[in-house]
Design a protein around this motif. Sequence first.
Motif, PDB file in Angstrom:
ATOM      1  N   ASN A 143      -3.452  19.690  -8.973  1.00 23.79           N
ATOM      2  CA  ASN A 143      -2.080  19.269  -8.644  1.00 23.79           C
ATOM      3  C   ASN A 143      -1.062  20.140  -9.362  1.00 23.79           C
ATOM      4  O   ASN A 143      -0.024  20.501  -8.797  1.00 23.79           O
TER       5      ASN A 143
ATOM      6  N   LYS B 242      -0.828  23.113  -7.374  1.00 23.52           N
ATOM      7  CA  LYS B 242      -0.240  22.868  -6.047  1.00 23.52           C
ATOM      8  C   LYS B 242       1.262  22.585  -6.120  1.00 23.52           C
ATOM      9  O   LYS B 242       2.039  23.115  -5.337  1.00 23.52           O
ATOM     10  N   TYR B 243       1.656  21.769  -7.085  1.00 22.79           N
ATOM     11  CA  TYR B 243       3.064  21.374  -7.152  1.00 22.79           C
ATOM     12  C   TYR B 243       3.835  22.278  -8.115  1.00 22.79           C
ATOM     13  O   TYR B 243       4.616  21.833  -8.932  1.00 22.79           O
TER      14      TYR B 243
ATOM     15  N   ASP C 105       2.484  20.923 -17.082  1.00 20.47           N
ATOM     16  CA  ASP C 105       2.763  22.054 -16.179  1.00 20.47           C
ATOM     17  C   ASP C 105       4.256  22.342 -16.164  1.00 20.47           C
ATOM     18  O   ASP C 105       5.051  21.559 -16.695  1.00 20.47           O
TER      19      ASP C 105
ATOM     20  N   LYS D 106      -0.197   7.280  -1.780  1.00 21.48           N
ATOM     21  CA  LYS D 106       1.207   7.505  -2.113  1.00 21.48           C
ATOM     22  C   LYS D 106       1.453   8.990  -2.311  1.00 21.48           C
ATOM     23  O   LYS D 106       0.825   9.642  -3.145  1.00 21.48           O
ATOM     24  N   ARG D 107       2.370   9.536  -1.485  1.00 23.53           N
ATOM     25  CA  ARG D 107       2.721  10.950  -1.603  1.00 23.53           C
ATOM     26  C   ARG D 107       4.232  11.061  -1.642  1.00 23.53           C
ATOM     27  O   ARG D 107       4.930  10.264  -1.028  1.00 23.53           O
ATOM     28  N   LEU D 108       4.719  12.058  -2.365  1.00 28.09           N
ATOM     29  CA  LEU D 108       6.174  12.192  -2.448  1.00 28.09           C
ATOM     30  C   LEU D 108       6.679  13.305  -1.528  1.00 28.09           C
ATOM     31  O   LEU D 108       7.875  13.513  -1.408  1.00 28.09           O
ATOM     32  N   HIS D 109       5.733  14.009  -0.899  1.00 29.44           N
ATOM     33  CA  HIS D 109       6.155  15.141  -0.047  1.00 29.44           C
ATOM     34  C   HIS D 109       5.457  15.086   1.298  1.00 29.44           C
ATOM     35  O   HIS D 109       4.401  14.467   1.424  1.00 29.44           O
TER      36      HIS D 109
ATOM     37  N   THR E 209      -3.830  14.249   0.617  1.00 33.32           N
ATOM     38  CA  THR E 209      -4.139  12.936   1.189  1.00 33.32           C
ATOM     39  C   THR E 209      -3.526  11.777   0.405  1.00 33.32           C
ATOM     40  O   THR E 209      -3.519  10.641   0.856  1.00 33.32           O
ATOM     41  N   GLY E 210      -3.075  12.039  -0.827  1.00 32.31           N
ATOM     42  CA  GLY E 210      -2.521  10.957  -1.658  1.00 32.31           C
ATOM     43  C   GLY E 210      -3.617  10.096  -2.288  1.00 32.31           C
ATOM     44  O   GLY E 210      -3.362   8.949  -2.666  1.00 32.31           O
TER      45      GLY E 210
ATOM     46  N   GLY F 107      -5.973  11.668  -4.668  1.00 29.59           N
ATOM     47  CA  GLY F 107      -6.417  12.314  -5.919  1.00 29.59           C
ATOM     48  C   GLY F 107      -6.068  11.531  -7.178  1.00 29.59           C
ATOM     49  O   GLY F 107      -6.936  11.276  -8.026  1.00 29.59           O
ATOM     50  N   LEU F 108      -4.801  11.101  -7.310  1.00 27.27           N
ATOM     51  CA  LEU F 108      -4.407  10.400  -8.541  1.00 27.27           C
ATOM     52  C   LEU F 108      -4.943   8.970  -8.575  1.00 27.27           C
ATOM     53  O   LEU F 108      -5.183   8.425  -9.646  1.00 27.27           O
TER      54      LEU F 108
HETATM   55  P1  ADP Z   1      -1.983  14.561  -3.073  1.00 27.99           P
HETATM   56  O1  ADP Z   1      -1.822  15.680  -4.025  1.00 27.99           O
HETATM   57  O2  ADP Z   1      -3.170  14.677  -2.202  1.00 27.99           O
HETATM   58  O3  ADP Z   1      -0.737  14.247  -2.317  1.00 27.99           O
HETATM   59  P2  ADP Z   1      -2.288  12.895  -5.398  1.00 27.99           P
HETATM   60  O4  ADP Z   1      -2.731  11.482  -5.487  1.00 27.99           O
HETATM   61  O5  ADP Z   1      -3.052  13.882  -6.176  1.00 27.99           O
HETATM   62  O6  ADP Z   1      -2.259  13.226  -3.880  1.00 27.99           O
HETATM   63  O7  ADP Z   1      -0.795  12.948  -5.877  1.00 27.99           O
HETATM   64  C1  ADP Z   1       0.140  12.003  -5.400  1.00 27.99           C
HETATM   65  C2  ADP Z   1       1.534  12.586  -5.390  1.00 27.99           C
HETATM   66  O8  ADP Z   1       1.993  12.780  -6.740  1.00 27.99           O
HETATM   67  C3  ADP Z   1       1.635  13.947  -4.779  1.00 27.99           C
HETATM   68  O9  ADP Z   1       1.807  13.834  -3.373  1.00 27.99           O
HETATM   69  C4  ADP Z   1       2.829  14.549  -5.474  1.00 27.99           C
HETATM   70  O10 ADP Z   1       3.995  14.145  -4.813  1.00 27.99           O
HETATM   71  C5  ADP Z   1       2.827  13.912  -6.845  1.00 27.99           C
HETATM   72  N1  ADP Z   1       2.271  14.834  -7.864  1.00 27.99           N
HETATM   73  C6  ADP Z   1       0.996  14.819  -8.333  1.00 27.99           C
HETATM   74  N2  ADP Z   1       0.831  15.744  -9.298  1.00 27.99           N
HETATM   75  C7  ADP Z   1       2.033  16.359  -9.445  1.00 27.99           C
HETATM   76  C8  ADP Z   1       2.530  17.407 -10.289  1.00 27.99           C
HETATM   77  N3  ADP Z   1       1.760  18.023 -11.193  1.00 27.99           N
HETATM   78  N4  ADP Z   1       3.842  17.754 -10.177  1.00 27.99           N
HETATM   79  C9  ADP Z   1       4.640  17.137  -9.297  1.00 27.99           C
HETATM   80  N5  ADP Z   1       4.240  16.161  -8.459  1.00 27.99           N
HETATM   81  C10 ADP Z   1       2.955  15.765  -8.536  1.00 27.99           C
END
Ligand code: ADP
Length: 407
Positions: free
Chosen positions: A308, A311-312, A337, A355-358, A366-367, A369-370
């Motif tokens: 992540n 990716k972010y 990071d 739950k995804r923010l983007h 897929t939302g 991972g966390l």
């Molecule tokens: P995914 O990455 O598949 O969307 P995750 O469960 O890993 O799902 O993460 C959920 C959401 O948390 C992400 O969609 C992103 O919006 C936010 N996120 C996770 N890690 C980070 C990060 N290091 N920096 C910013 N936003 C993050």
Amino acid sequence: MKAKKPEQNRQNILLVDDKESNLLTMEALLESSDYGIIKADSGPKALKQLLENDYVFLIILDVQMPVIDGFETAKLIRKREKNRYIPIIFVSAEKIEEKDIFHGYALGAFDYLTKPINPEILKSKVNVFLSLYQFKQDLGTAYEQLQQEIVVRRKAEEKVLAMNEELELRITERTKSLKKSNERLQEFAYVASHDLQEPLRMVINYMQLLEKKYKKNLDETADQYIHFAVDGAKRMQKLIQGLLALSRIDSRGEPFEAVDCDETVGQVLKQLKTKISESKASIKYKYLPSVVADRMQLGQLFQNIIENALKYRSNKKPQISVSAESKKHEWLFSITDNGIGIDPIQTKQIFAIFKRLHSKKSYPGTGIGLAICDRIIERHGGKIWVESNPNEGSTFFFTIPKTNESA
Ligand code: ADP
């Protein structure tokens, strides 16, 4: 005014004298509305009166009586448990020797008067014994009230205890049934996601075949539709794989063992080699401890968070650092990071499943991972959270207890 008649349930004085005239004189002297007067002209009659009257607070006893004298009568009176502590005033024409009084009835209060009786001295002695009696009565009432209070409280306590027990029992039963239904749900999620994979794979394969074989033979719209279908099916495949991984954490976890985190992070970075070199990221980690954990799950946890962080990323070159701090009962890990960051009001939500923010266009995912990280940490008895601000990067924290035993 006449002396008060003796009454049941009322304090009385017992006058004992063989001479009727003496009894009458004494009665007249002691006339008061504060107590009643009972009379007896012999020792045996005195005993009978004491049997019939419960509330005698003082006996005034003539010493010189025929047949059974005052001292003998006192002895007989004292023999009965009930009368043992009634104060006695001995009345005698002769001077009373202390040794006569002490002999045989040293129990209970006593006093003596010589005839002719001084009315003032008699009244003051009676008043002393009356006050003593009333004081004892009051004490008795207070004691009884206290006893009643204690009984009421004890009953209330017993009730609370019984209710608590019942509540605990219900909670235990509810927890058991919740645990069972949770296990069933997990099993269901596992079976469903496992079994769904096969037909989905078929859909994807045949769609791809269709795409390959008829791409140029159909019109552009049909090509696009096929592309959408394949894309959707692939996303669904990823979601199902994520769900399967999530459902496996508790039900298919491995026993805990000592895991060297330096080694684990090293392996994770090897797997992410391409992504790291593509993004030109610099990743630092040093002196990470050994913890007791599920080896695979700990690897997955580091991988999800580091992936992540890559990716972010923002438009800056990604800089990621992994460190650990020893606390009293746990290890506190942090992964920092310099990416896009997260709005603080959303830092809790991102650990929820899906739950995804983007949008998936700007950042694929897929939302799940966390949510997987959260479940892994929960299984290990730790906590996970993130501190972040938009455009300022994020720090993911998690704890692993130092006392983890094999699960
Ligand atoms: P995914 O990455 O598949 O969307 P995750 O469960 O890993 O799902 O993460 C959920 C959401 O948390 C992400 O969609 C992103 O919006 C936010 N996120 C996770 N890690 C980070 C990060 N290091 N920096 C910013 N936003 C993050």
